[in-house]
Design a protein around this motif. Structure first.
Motif, PDB file in Angstrom:
ATOM      1  N   THR A   1     -35.013  21.813 -21.588  1.00 41.40           N
ATOM      2  CA  THR A   1     -34.962  23.078 -20.849  1.00 41.40           C
ATOM      3  C   THR A   1     -34.387  22.883 -19.442  1.00 41.40           C
ATOM      4  OG1 THR A   1     -37.121  23.425 -21.913  1.00 41.40           O
ATOM      5  CG2 THR A   1     -36.478  25.024 -20.227  1.00 41.40           C
ATOM      6  N   LYS A   2     -34.544  21.678 -18.907  1.00 44.55           N
ATOM      7  CA  LYS A   2     -34.192  21.440 -17.498  1.00 44.55           C
ATOM      8  C   LYS A   2     -32.715  21.066 -17.365  1.00 44.55           C
ATOM      9  CE  LYS A   2     -38.469  22.290 -17.141  1.00 44.55           C
ATOM     10  NZ  LYS A   2     -38.883  23.630 -16.932  1.00 44.55           N
ATOM     11  N   TRP A   3     -32.452  19.845 -16.938  1.00 40.50           N
ATOM     12  CA  TRP A   3     -31.061  19.469 -16.625  1.00 40.50           C
ATOM     13  C   TRP A   3     -30.160  19.466 -17.850  1.00 40.50           C
ATOM     14  CZ3 TRP A   3     -30.638  19.766 -11.599  1.00 40.50           C
ATOM     15  CH2 TRP A   3     -31.707  19.407 -10.795  1.00 40.50           C
TER      16      TRP A   3
ATOM     17  N   SER B   1     -39.655  22.835 -27.361  1.00 42.27           N
ATOM     18  CA  SER B   1     -39.829  22.804 -25.900  1.00 42.27           C
ATOM     19  C   SER B   1     -40.142  21.376 -25.489  1.00 42.27           C
ATOM     20  CB  SER B   1     -40.994  23.726 -25.489  1.00 42.27           C
ATOM     21  OG  SER B   1     -42.214  23.157 -25.903  1.00 42.27           O
ATOM     22  N   GLY B   2     -40.113  21.135 -24.195  1.00 40.92           N
ATOM     23  CA  GLY B   2     -40.483  19.804 -23.698  1.00 40.92           C
ATOM     24  C   GLY B   2     -41.933  19.485 -24.034  1.00 40.92           C
ATOM     25  N   MET B   3     -42.813  20.484 -23.914  1.00 40.71           N
ATOM     26  CA  MET B   3     -44.224  20.226 -24.173  1.00 40.71           C
ATOM     27  C   MET B   3     -44.495  19.885 -25.628  1.00 40.71           C
ATOM     28  SD  MET B   3     -45.609  19.862 -21.426  1.00 40.71           S
ATOM     29  CE  MET B   3     -47.057  19.250 -22.256  1.00 40.71           C
TER      30      MET B   3
ATOM     31  N   ASN C   1     -38.413  11.228 -19.286  1.00 43.05           N
ATOM     32  CA  ASN C   1     -37.208  10.944 -18.487  1.00 43.05           C
ATOM     33  C   ASN C   1     -36.522  12.231 -18.026  1.00 43.05           C
ATOM     34  OD1 ASN C   1     -35.396   9.058 -17.364  1.00 43.05           O
ATOM     35  ND2 ASN C   1     -34.019   9.170 -19.118  1.00 43.05           N
ATOM     36  N   CYS C   2     -37.288  13.314 -17.998  1.00 37.11           N
ATOM     37  CA  CYS C   2     -36.722  14.636 -17.717  1.00 37.11           C
ATOM     38  C   CYS C   2     -36.068  14.724 -16.337  1.00 37.11           C
ATOM     39  CB  CYS C   2     -37.850  15.654 -17.850  1.00 37.11           C
ATOM     40  SG  CYS C   2     -37.483  17.268 -17.245  1.00 37.11           S
ATOM     41  N   PHE C   3     -36.739  14.175 -15.324  1.00 37.58           N
ATOM     42  CA  PHE C   3     -36.215  14.335 -13.963  1.00 37.58           C
ATOM     43  C   PHE C   3     -34.942  13.526 -13.729  1.00 37.58           C
ATOM     44  CE2 PHE C   3     -39.152  16.296 -10.584  1.00 37.58           C
ATOM     45  CZ  PHE C   3     -39.458  17.342 -11.429  1.00 37.58           C
TER      46      PHE C   3
HETATM   47  C1  LIG Z   1     -41.363  16.353 -16.322  1.00 32.86           C
HETATM   48  C2  LIG Z   1     -41.574  17.477 -17.289  1.00 32.86           C
HETATM   49  N1  LIG Z   1     -41.952  17.191 -18.538  1.00 32.86           N
HETATM   50  C3  LIG Z   1     -42.161  18.159 -19.458  1.00 32.86           C
HETATM   51  C4  LIG Z   1     -42.002  19.495 -19.124  1.00 32.86           C
HETATM   52  C5  LIG Z   1     -42.259  20.551 -20.163  1.00 32.86           C
HETATM   53  O1  LIG Z   1     -41.077  21.114 -20.607  1.00 32.86           O
HETATM   54  P1  LIG Z   1     -40.935  22.584 -21.261  1.00 32.86           P
HETATM   55  O2  LIG Z   1     -41.162  23.564 -20.166  1.00 32.86           O
HETATM   56  O3  LIG Z   1     -39.558  22.589 -21.817  1.00 32.86           O
HETATM   57  O4  LIG Z   1     -41.994  22.696 -22.316  1.00 32.86           O
HETATM   58  C6  LIG Z   1     -41.580  19.830 -17.833  1.00 32.86           C
HETATM   59  C7  LIG Z   1     -41.400  21.243 -17.451  1.00 32.86           C
HETATM   60  O5  LIG Z   1     -41.227  21.561 -16.272  1.00 32.86           O
HETATM   61  C8  LIG Z   1     -41.371  18.793 -16.888  1.00 32.86           C
HETATM   62  O6  LIG Z   1     -40.972  19.063 -15.636  1.00 32.86           O
END
Ligand SMILES: Cc1ncc(COP(=O)(O)O)c(C=O)c1O
Length: 388
Positions: free
Chosen positions: A204-206, A82-84, A181-183
């Motif tokens: 998970t996002k874009w 996951s991102g976290m 750099n997710c956004f």
């Molecule tokens: C900027 C940003 N970083 C990290 C995360 C965490 O990602 P994940 O939900 O895949 O664990 C999110 C989730 O919304 C996010 O918006």
């Protein structure tokens, strides 16, 4: 002639098997076989890079990581569940008791929880710098500061941090610069080009872009990624091969999808910015954005997120969301389907009122993740919900 990154991404894939497949097969296997004990010994001794076990490496995960590295211009990477887990690994692989983390104050809610609730349990100190006050950054660096962590654009307030500026500070003080750099996604912004050492993503996002699976990835300097690999190999936040297979395929269309997300977001921002029921609207590529010039310097487009404040605070915010007919109310972003959310009561609910104020999460703040529906249909749904 050297191929463009997007071409390399689309053409880069796991080595073709004897079946002569065109699209990458799925390597849904926990472990890998060896012909003899000598080969197995050599793999465990790191004398070869043969796959051993899917917590360490897997062909689908490798393909996904290689593609993200090409997009980000990074040397190496490691993908997580996951991102976290990517964010957490990017802290824990480097920080130890007595170290200090300097972060921008406007960050994703769970990252805030990790920094303020969990890192201190391991004796890791932190301090926040107001994302929109660059003058405060250098003064906040301490002798024990190890890493600077930033999000740009920030979630959900869309503040933009000058990557070139923060990178020059990190270099001057010999600190690791770690950028979420997710956004923006790597097709709009490449922090490595501005000097970032590590780049983390919620895939998970874009990157998935269709709201199907969780995933994360950290890319950056080879020697730093080796530390992340060693941390993750033992602690186990590996990305599943199935999710990697899916995410990797999604990267082939990331560029074209983000172009449309950003074009839709720009159209919606322009149409709504002067609406009488909205007190302010932010989109990085709207000339009225406070860091418009920085956004233009470091991003290709403004991304797919628009946020605005409804006059009337929490009540108007809730009413607006309840009046929407097409946009989804769901805890995600970066989907083909447009999504509306109210950060104060959801993703950032764990922050105190004061902490929310500090990061500009006002009571009536609405975040729209602009999807790939026709922009007129997205706009019409927002307009009818505003007018009710
Ligand atoms: C900027 C940003 N970083 C990290 C995360 C965490 O990602 P994940 O939900 O895949 O664990 C999110 C989730 O919304 C996010 O918006």
């Amino acid at each position: 002639m050297e191929q463009r990154p997007i071409t390399k991404v689309i053409r880069k894939q796991t080595e073709r098997t004897n079946e002569m497949e065109h699209s990458s097969p799925l390597f849904l296997t926990s472990s890998f076989c060896f012909d003899n004990t000598e080969d197995m010994r050599a793999a465990f001794a790191d004398e070869t890079d043969d796959n051993i076990y899917s917590r360490f490496s897997n062909p689908n995960v490798k393909e996904f990581v290689d593609r993200v590295c090409l997009l980000e211009g990074a040397e190496a990477g490691y993908a997580t569940s996951s991102g976290m887990s990517a964010v957490f690994a990017s802290f824990m692989a480097f920080m130890k008791q007595g170290d200090h983390l300097l972060s921008c104050s406007a960050i994703f809610g769970s990252t805030h929880t990790v920094i303020t609730k969990f890192l201190p349990r391991y004796g890791i100190e932190y301090s926040y710098v107001n994302s929109s006050k660059p003058g405060e950054w250098e003064a906040a660096i301490r002798p024990n500061t190890k890493m600077i962590y930033i999000e740009t654009p920030t979630n959900p307030g869309l503040e933009i941090i000058d990557l070139e500026f923060v990178s020059s500070l990190a270099k001057k003080h010999n600190l690791i610069l770690n950028v979420d750099n997710c956004f923006a996604t790597p097709v709009s912004q490449r922090p490595v080009d501005f000097g970032a050492d590590l780049v983390v993503h919620s895939a998970t996002k874009w990157m998935d872009g269709q709201g199907r699976v969780l995933g994360g990835v950290v890319v950056g300097k080879k020697e730093l990624i080796q530390d992340i690999y060693l941390f993750c190999r033992s602690t186990g936040p590996a990305l599943s091969p199935f999710n990697a297979w899916l995410l990797s395929k999604s990267l082939e269309t990331l560029d074209v999808r983000m172009e449309r997300h950003a074009a839709n977001a720009m159209k919606i921002s322009e149409a709504l910015k002067d609406h009488p029921k909205i007190s302010w609207l932010k989109y990085p590529f709207l000339p009225g954005h406070p860091q418009y010039k920085i956004a233009k310097k470091q991003m290709r487009d403004g991304g797919g997120i628009v946020c605005f404040e409804l006059k009337g605070g929490v009540e108007s915010g809730r009413k607006f969301l309840d009046n929407l007919q097409m946009l989804s109310l769901t805890a995600n972003l970066g989907d083909t389907k447009s999504i509306a959310s109210h950060p104060a009561s959801t993703t950032h609910a764990k922050l105190t009122e004061k902490e929310r104020q500090d990061v500009n999460i006002t009571p009536g703040l609405i975040r729209i993740s602009v999807g790939l529906e026709h922009s007129d249909d997205i706009l019409n749904d927002i307009l009818q919900a505003l007018e009710k």
